[in-house]
Design a protein around this motif. Structure first.
Motif, PDB file in Angstrom:
ATOM      1  N   GLN A   1      -3.691 -10.229   2.920  1.00 12.23           N
ATOM      2  CA  GLN A   1      -3.323 -10.811   1.628  1.00 12.23           C
ATOM      3  C   GLN A   1      -3.130  -9.718   0.582  1.00 12.23           C
ATOM      4  O   GLN A   1      -2.187  -9.757  -0.213  1.00 12.23           O
ATOM      5  CB  GLN A   1      -4.409 -11.792   1.175  1.00 12.23           C
ATOM      6  N   GLY A   2      -4.028  -8.735   0.595  1.00 12.49           N
ATOM      7  CA  GLY A   2      -3.909  -7.634  -0.361  1.00 12.49           C
ATOM      8  C   GLY A   2      -2.636  -6.833  -0.177  1.00 12.49           C
ATOM      9  O   GLY A   2      -2.016  -6.392  -1.146  1.00 12.49           O
ATOM     10  N   ALA A   3      -2.204  -6.655   1.081  1.00 13.46           N
ATOM     11  CA  ALA A   3      -0.977  -5.911   1.357  1.00 13.46           C
ATOM     12  C   ALA A   3       0.245  -6.627   0.797  1.00 13.46           C
ATOM     13  O   ALA A   3       1.147  -6.007   0.241  1.00 13.46           O
ATOM     14  CB  ALA A   3      -0.824  -5.705   2.863  1.00 13.46           C
ATOM     15  N   PHE A   4       0.266  -7.965   0.935  1.00 12.22           N
ATOM     16  CA  PHE A   4       1.423  -8.736   0.486  1.00 12.22           C
ATOM     17  C   PHE A   4       1.432  -8.914  -1.035  1.00 12.22           C
ATOM     18  O   PHE A   4       2.460  -9.283  -1.597  1.00 12.22           O
ATOM     19  CB  PHE A   4       1.448 -10.102   1.173  1.00 12.22           C
ATOM     20  N   ALA A   5       0.300  -8.669  -1.671  1.00  8.84           N
ATOM     21  CA  ALA A   5       0.228  -8.836  -3.127  1.00  8.84           C
ATOM     22  C   ALA A   5       0.002  -7.506  -3.837  1.00  8.84           C
ATOM     23  O   ALA A   5      -0.483  -7.479  -4.961  1.00  8.84           O
ATOM     24  CB  ALA A   5      -0.901  -9.810  -3.472  1.00  8.84           C
ATOM     25  N   SER A   6       0.377  -6.417  -3.189  1.00  7.97           N
ATOM     26  CA  SER A   6       0.132  -5.103  -3.779  1.00  7.97           C
ATOM     27  C   SER A   6       1.052  -4.862  -4.967  1.00  7.97           C
ATOM     28  O   SER A   6       2.142  -5.445  -5.056  1.00  7.97           O
ATOM     29  CB  SER A   6       0.354  -4.010  -2.727  1.00  7.97           C
ATOM     30  N   PRO A   7       0.644  -3.988  -5.885  1.00  4.30           N
ATOM     31  CA  PRO A   7       1.499  -3.668  -7.040  1.00  4.30           C
ATOM     32  C   PRO A   7       2.879  -3.137  -6.641  1.00  4.30           C
ATOM     33  O   PRO A   7       3.861  -3.385  -7.336  1.00  4.30           O
ATOM     34  CB  PRO A   7       0.691  -2.593  -7.779  1.00  4.30           C
ATOM     35  N   ALA A   8       2.947  -2.410  -5.512  1.00  3.25           N
ATOM     36  CA  ALA A   8       4.248  -1.884  -5.073  1.00  3.25           C
ATOM     37  C   ALA A   8       5.214  -3.022  -4.745  1.00  3.25           C
ATOM     38  O   ALA A   8       6.403  -2.953  -5.084  1.00  3.25           O
ATOM     39  CB  ALA A   8       4.065  -0.986  -3.841  1.00  3.25           C
ATOM     40  N   ILE A   9       4.723  -4.067  -4.097  1.00  2.00           N
ATOM     41  CA  ILE A   9       5.567  -5.208  -3.749  1.00  2.00           C
ATOM     42  C   ILE A   9       6.035  -5.929  -5.012  1.00  2.00           C
ATOM     43  O   ILE A   9       7.206  -6.292  -5.150  1.00  2.00           O
ATOM     44  CB  ILE A   9       4.805  -6.192  -2.832  1.00  2.00           C
ATOM     45  N   ILE A  10       5.107  -6.139  -5.946  1.00  2.00           N
ATOM     46  CA  ILE A  10       5.446  -6.822  -7.200  1.00  2.00           C
ATOM     47  C   ILE A  10       6.476  -6.010  -7.988  1.00  2.00           C
ATOM     48  O   ILE A  10       7.471  -6.551  -8.494  1.00  2.00           O
ATOM     49  CB  ILE A  10       4.181  -7.045  -8.050  1.00  2.00           C
ATOM     50  N   ALA A  11       6.257  -4.699  -8.076  1.00  2.00           N
ATOM     51  CA  ALA A  11       7.181  -3.847  -8.825  1.00  2.00           C
ATOM     52  C   ALA A  11       8.563  -3.836  -8.185  1.00  2.00           C
ATOM     53  O   ALA A  11       9.583  -3.972  -8.871  1.00  2.00           O
ATOM     54  CB  ALA A  11       6.624  -2.423  -8.901  1.00  2.00           C
ATOM     55  N   LEU A  12       8.605  -3.695  -6.857  1.00  2.00           N
ATOM     56  CA  LEU A  12       9.891  -3.653  -6.168  1.00  2.00           C
ATOM     57  C   LEU A  12      10.660  -4.957  -6.323  1.00  2.00           C
ATOM     58  O   LEU A  12      11.858  -4.953  -6.616  1.00  2.00           O
ATOM     59  CB  LEU A  12       9.667  -3.364  -4.684  1.00  2.00           C
ATOM     60  N   ALA A  13       9.973  -6.077  -6.101  1.00  2.00           N
ATOM     61  CA  ALA A  13      10.634  -7.382  -6.214  1.00  2.00           C
ATOM     62  C   ALA A  13      11.227  -7.559  -7.607  1.00  2.00           C
ATOM     63  O   ALA A  13      12.370  -8.010  -7.762  1.00  2.00           O
ATOM     64  CB  ALA A  13       9.642  -8.498  -5.903  1.00  2.00           C
ATOM     65  N   SER A  14      10.468  -7.177  -8.614  1.00  2.00           N
ATOM     66  CA  SER A  14      10.928  -7.327  -9.998  1.00  2.00           C
ATOM     67  C   SER A  14      12.099  -6.398 -10.300  1.00  2.00           C
ATOM     68  O   SER A  14      13.075  -6.785 -10.962  1.00  2.00           O
ATOM     69  CB  SER A  14       9.772  -7.053 -10.961  1.00  2.00           C
ATOM     70  N   LEU A  15      12.017  -5.159  -9.820  1.00  2.00           N
ATOM     71  CA  LEU A  15      13.099  -4.200 -10.045  1.00  2.00           C
ATOM     72  C   LEU A  15      14.377  -4.622  -9.324  1.00  2.00           C
ATOM     73  O   LEU A  15      15.483  -4.391  -9.820  1.00  2.00           O
ATOM     74  CB  LEU A  15      12.667  -2.798  -9.592  1.00  2.00           C
TER      75      LEU A  15
END
Length: 432
Positions: free
Chosen positions: A49-63
């Motif tokens: 769960q932590g891997a799928f909700a990491s800041p890198a994933i959130i930042a990439l999706a938003s960018l």
């Protein structure tokens, strides 16, 4: 070895083999590996769960959403068309200046749509000037790769390394912290392409071999159907202005430390949807879930290597070999290993596997981990030696009808030169 270590090692070897083979999509391979580790009990659900909700994933999706909004506004196409006029006036120099501008844009936007739009223009302009397009298309791809490494957000690799370093207790990188090193590497690479690589490619003739279908592995994570980017959109000034303004605010907010890049990018993406600059449906279309899932799956694989102690054991063996030579030699070896690995694996996989080793290696030598983390960022993006190590390489390979060996002959020297430049520049800007 314990059961968990054996299981993690088997899964790691299997997923690396599948990625090198290239017949199965990279994201499917990574998710299959994550599922196997979860079923075997090597990784706990909370860690997945932590891997799928990491800041890198959130930042990439938003960018991705913000970049897609800029793309839909037609701004990128407009800039390419204006650059074409410059080329007509300045000749070959204008083409190189246009490619340099594409490299600069790649520091902030994904380089796949940039190359998709620019490559046909470069080819047509070269033909109109009576020059071989082969002289320019591979350098176009390489220059955008070098440009993408110049900021924290220029490539998913840098964000991923930053996120994993944060998990290892290291301070996060600023958006422009790695820029000085990357500019040195890019300058060395650019000069080589201008004076040696480009002219060497111009002499290549008779490239009529059958073009193979690219596998789904990519360096920058831009996978799948490139037709998503292939339409030159009509320019919409209002849409373009708002999209760029939001993008600048996102960068400024993160660069000044107001908020992490994940927070500013997420807020920026939501703002564009609320302002109806991009619809929710368009935002979902621009998300590119295959990229995000590839990274999340590989994070789980990397985590299994860390929590089972395999990373520690491997690092200890590496340290015993390198310790007598000092930190500079260790940096050079780490850079070289990363450089080699990224030619065969997606750089998300390389970043996940080597980042923990980089931190442990630095700590064991009693030096700062930051130079080693920067080395991973620079080297993991340097897929120059094959046409299938990076999505933009695949695009120009097809368009220019190159031979496979064209990439080897030009890309291998570029790898070696950027390796030397990186190893020299990194300790200067990031002392041990």
């Amino acid at each position: 070895m314990e059961f968990n270590q054996i299981a993690a090692l088997v899964v790691l070897v299997a997923v690396v083999g599948v990625l090198i083979h290239g017949k199965l999509r990279s994201d499917v391979a990574a998710l299959t590996a994550a599922a196997a580790l979860l079923l075997l009990g090597v990784i706990r659900p909370v860690e997945v769960q932590g891997a799928f909700a990491s800041p890198a994933i959130i930042a990439l999706a938003s960018l991705f959403i913000i970049a897609y909004a800029i793309e839909l506004s037609g701004l990128l196409g407009l800039l390419i068309r204006q650059a074409t006029k410059l080329c007509a006036r300045l000749g070959a120099l204008g083409v190189w200046l246009m490619m340099a501008a594409c490299g600069a844009a790649s520091a902030f936007l994904n380089n796949t749509p940039i190359v998709v739009l620019a490559a046909p223009v470069v080819k047509d302009v070269a033909n109109s000037l009576g020059m071989s397009p082969k002289r320019f298309l591979i350098p176009l791809s390489y220059i955008t790769i070098l440009g993408g490494a110049c900021t924290l957000i220029g490539t998913s690799t840098n964000l991923l390394v930053n996120d994993m370093a944060r998990n290892a207790g290291q301070p996060v990188f600023g958006i422009f912290e790695i820029t000085p090193v990357a500019l040195v590497v890019a300058a060395v690479g650019g000069l080589y392409l201008f004076f040696l690589g480009g002219p060497q490619l111009a002499k290549s003739h008779g490239s009529s071999e059958t073009v193979r279908e690219p596998h789904e592995q990519t360096g920058d994570g831009a996978m799948g159907d490139v037709e998503l980017f292939a339409v030159d959109r009509p320019f919409e000034p209002k849409r373009a202005l708002i999209s760029m303004l939001v993008f600048v605010l996102v960068i400024a907010g993160a660069a000044t430390g107001f908020a992490p890049i994940a927070a500013t990018a997420f807020a920026g993406a939501i703002t564009l949807i609320l302002l109806r600059v991009i619809s929710a449906e368009e935002a979902y279309a621009g998300l590119r879930p295959e990229v995000l899932l590839l990274i999340a799956g590989m994070v789980v694989v990397g985590l299994s290597i860390e929590v089972t102690g395999l990373a520690k054991s491997g690092t200890e063996l590496l340290i015993e070999f390198i310790r007598p030579f000092g930190p500079l030699a260790a940096l050079a070896v780490l850079y070289g290993v990363t450089l080699f690995a990224t030619e065969f694996l997606s750089n998300a996989a390389v970043a996940v596997l080597i980042t923990p080793v980089a931190v442990a290696l630095a700590e064991s030598l009693g030096v700062e981990p930051r130079p080693f983390l920067v080395a991973v960022m620079m080297a993991a993006s340097a897929a120059f030696a094959t046409p299938f190590g990076y999505q933009t390489n695949v695009l120009v390979f097809q368009l220019g009808k190159y031979k496979y060996m064209d990439f080897v002959c030009v890309g291998v020297p570029l790898n070696l030169l950027t390796w030397v430049a990186g190893v020299v520049a990194i300790p200067y800007f990031f002392p041990f």
